[in-house]
Design a protein around this motif. Structure first.
Motif, PDB file in Angstrom:
ATOM      1  N   GLN A  76      24.376 -43.015  39.337  1.00 56.15           N
ATOM      2  CA  GLN A  76      25.611 -43.560  38.766  1.00 56.15           C
ATOM      3  C   GLN A  76      25.298 -44.843  37.983  1.00 56.15           C
ATOM      4  O   GLN A  76      24.198 -45.385  38.060  1.00 56.15           O
ATOM      5  CB  GLN A  76      26.603 -43.864  39.887  1.00 56.15           C
ATOM      6  N   THR A 110      18.565 -31.766  31.838  1.00 58.34           N
ATOM      7  CA  THR A 110      18.124 -33.155  32.001  1.00 58.34           C
ATOM      8  C   THR A 110      17.122 -33.526  30.910  1.00 58.34           C
ATOM      9  O   THR A 110      17.206 -34.611  30.324  1.00 58.34           O
ATOM     10  CB  THR A 110      17.492 -33.362  33.390  1.00 58.34           C
ATOM     11  N   ASN A 112      14.349 -29.715  34.845  1.00 59.13           N
ATOM     12  CA  ASN A 112      15.631 -29.149  34.454  1.00 59.13           C
ATOM     13  C   ASN A 112      15.789 -29.252  32.942  1.00 59.13           C
ATOM     14  O   ASN A 112      15.678 -30.332  32.375  1.00 59.13           O
ATOM     15  CB  ASN A 112      16.737 -29.931  35.184  1.00 59.13           C
ATOM     16  N   GLU A 149      15.480 -40.004  40.823  1.00 63.07           N
ATOM     17  CA  GLU A 149      15.857 -38.806  41.573  1.00 63.07           C
ATOM     18  C   GLU A 149      17.345 -38.783  41.846  1.00 63.07           C
ATOM     19  O   GLU A 149      17.978 -39.830  42.003  1.00 63.07           O
ATOM     20  CB  GLU A 149      15.120 -38.753  42.917  1.00 63.07           C
ATOM     21  N   GLY A 150      17.889 -37.575  41.944  1.00 67.19           N
ATOM     22  CA  GLY A 150      19.277 -37.386  42.344  1.00 67.19           C
ATOM     23  C   GLY A 150      20.260 -37.698  41.233  1.00 67.19           C
ATOM     24  O   GLY A 150      19.916 -37.734  40.055  1.00 67.19           O
ATOM     25  N   PHE A 151      21.493 -37.921  41.632  1.00 64.75           N
ATOM     26  CA  PHE A 151      22.589 -38.209  40.710  1.00 64.75           C
ATOM     27  C   PHE A 151      22.753 -39.714  40.635  1.00 64.75           C
ATOM     28  O   PHE A 151      23.258 -40.342  41.569  1.00 64.75           O
ATOM     29  CB  PHE A 151      23.872 -37.528  41.193  1.00 64.75           C
ATOM     30  N   GLN A 173      18.961 -34.036  27.670  1.00 60.65           N
ATOM     31  CA  GLN A 173      19.721 -35.273  27.735  1.00 60.65           C
ATOM     32  C   GLN A 173      18.790 -36.461  27.466  1.00 60.65           C
ATOM     33  O   GLN A 173      19.123 -37.350  26.681  1.00 60.65           O
ATOM     34  CB  GLN A 173      20.388 -35.418  29.097  1.00 60.65           C
ATOM     35  N   LYS A 204      13.277 -34.511  39.741  1.00 61.39           N
ATOM     36  CA  LYS A 204      14.325 -34.285  40.749  1.00 61.39           C
ATOM     37  C   LYS A 204      15.621 -35.014  40.396  1.00 61.39           C
ATOM     38  O   LYS A 204      16.488 -35.194  41.228  1.00 61.39           O
ATOM     39  CB  LYS A 204      13.832 -34.738  42.122  1.00 61.39           C
ATOM     40  N   MET A 205      15.729 -35.425  39.139  1.00 62.07           N
ATOM     41  CA  MET A 205      16.924 -36.146  38.710  1.00 62.07           C
ATOM     42  C   MET A 205      17.960 -35.170  38.162  1.00 62.07           C
ATOM     43  O   MET A 205      17.624 -34.200  37.497  1.00 62.07           O
ATOM     44  CB  MET A 205      16.575 -37.171  37.629  1.00 62.07           C
ATOM     45  N   LYS A 206      19.207 -35.455  38.422  1.00 63.39           N
ATOM     46  CA  LYS A 206      20.334 -34.699  37.867  1.00 63.39           C
ATOM     47  C   LYS A 206      20.710 -35.319  36.523  1.00 63.39           C
ATOM     48  O   LYS A 206      20.276 -36.422  36.188  1.00 63.39           O
ATOM     49  CB  LYS A 206      21.537 -34.745  38.814  1.00 63.39           C
ATOM     50  N   THR A 207      21.532 -34.636  35.759  1.00 64.69           N
ATOM     51  CA  THR A 207      21.994 -35.202  34.496  1.00 64.69           C
ATOM     52  C   THR A 207      22.808 -36.464  34.761  1.00 64.69           C
ATOM     53  O   THR A 207      23.401 -36.627  35.830  1.00 64.69           O
ATOM     54  CB  THR A 207      22.838 -34.188  33.698  1.00 64.69           C
TER      55      THR A 207
END
Length: 128
Positions: free
Chosen positions: A20, A86, A83, A16-18, A89, A50-53
């Motif tokens: 790094q 995502t 998404n 989930e999320g962005f 990707q 709910k994950m960002k790229t």
């Protein structure tokens, strides 16, 4: 944020999320430990609805982790994504790592996404 849960047939992963590179490295190392403890072939459900790229350095780390899973018995993955960017990707990462042939993508905005993922993983029923 990530979660890793062992199931009867493999692993259930949540991203989930962005994420790094540092967090992705931690996640991949934990996944490696889990896959190395699997008794033969296994399957994975990944909820990344709910994950960002991912940034480029995190993508490379994930690709390494996917190769490791494939080398240790991964035989199928159900990926839940909401998404389109995502999803694409992840499709590209899977193609480079070699896991792409065993991946199925499920729309995370559908209320029955988990049922569809399990039907694919456990019974080979392709989600419509």
């Amino acid at each position: 944020m990530y979660k890793i849960e062992k199931t009867e047939n493999g692993l259930k992963l949540v991203l989930e999320g962005f994420i790094q590179a540092d967090e992705m490295r931690e996640y991949v190392e934990e996944c490696k430990k889990q896959t190395e403890s699997m008794p033969g072939q296994f399957k994975i459900m990944i909820d990344m609805s709910k994950m960002k790229t991912l940034p480029p350095d995190a993508k490379k780390i994930l690709e390494e982790g996917q190769r490791h899973s494939l080398e240790h018995g991964l035989m199928g993955t159900a990926i839940v994504a909401s998404n389109v960017v995502t999803k694409e990707q992840q499709r590209n990462i899977g193609a480079r790592s070699g896991v792409g042939e065993g991946e199925v993508y499920i729309d995370g905005s559908e209320p029955d996404w988990e049922e569809k993922a399990l039907n694919w993983l456990l019974h080979g029923i392709f989600p419509e």
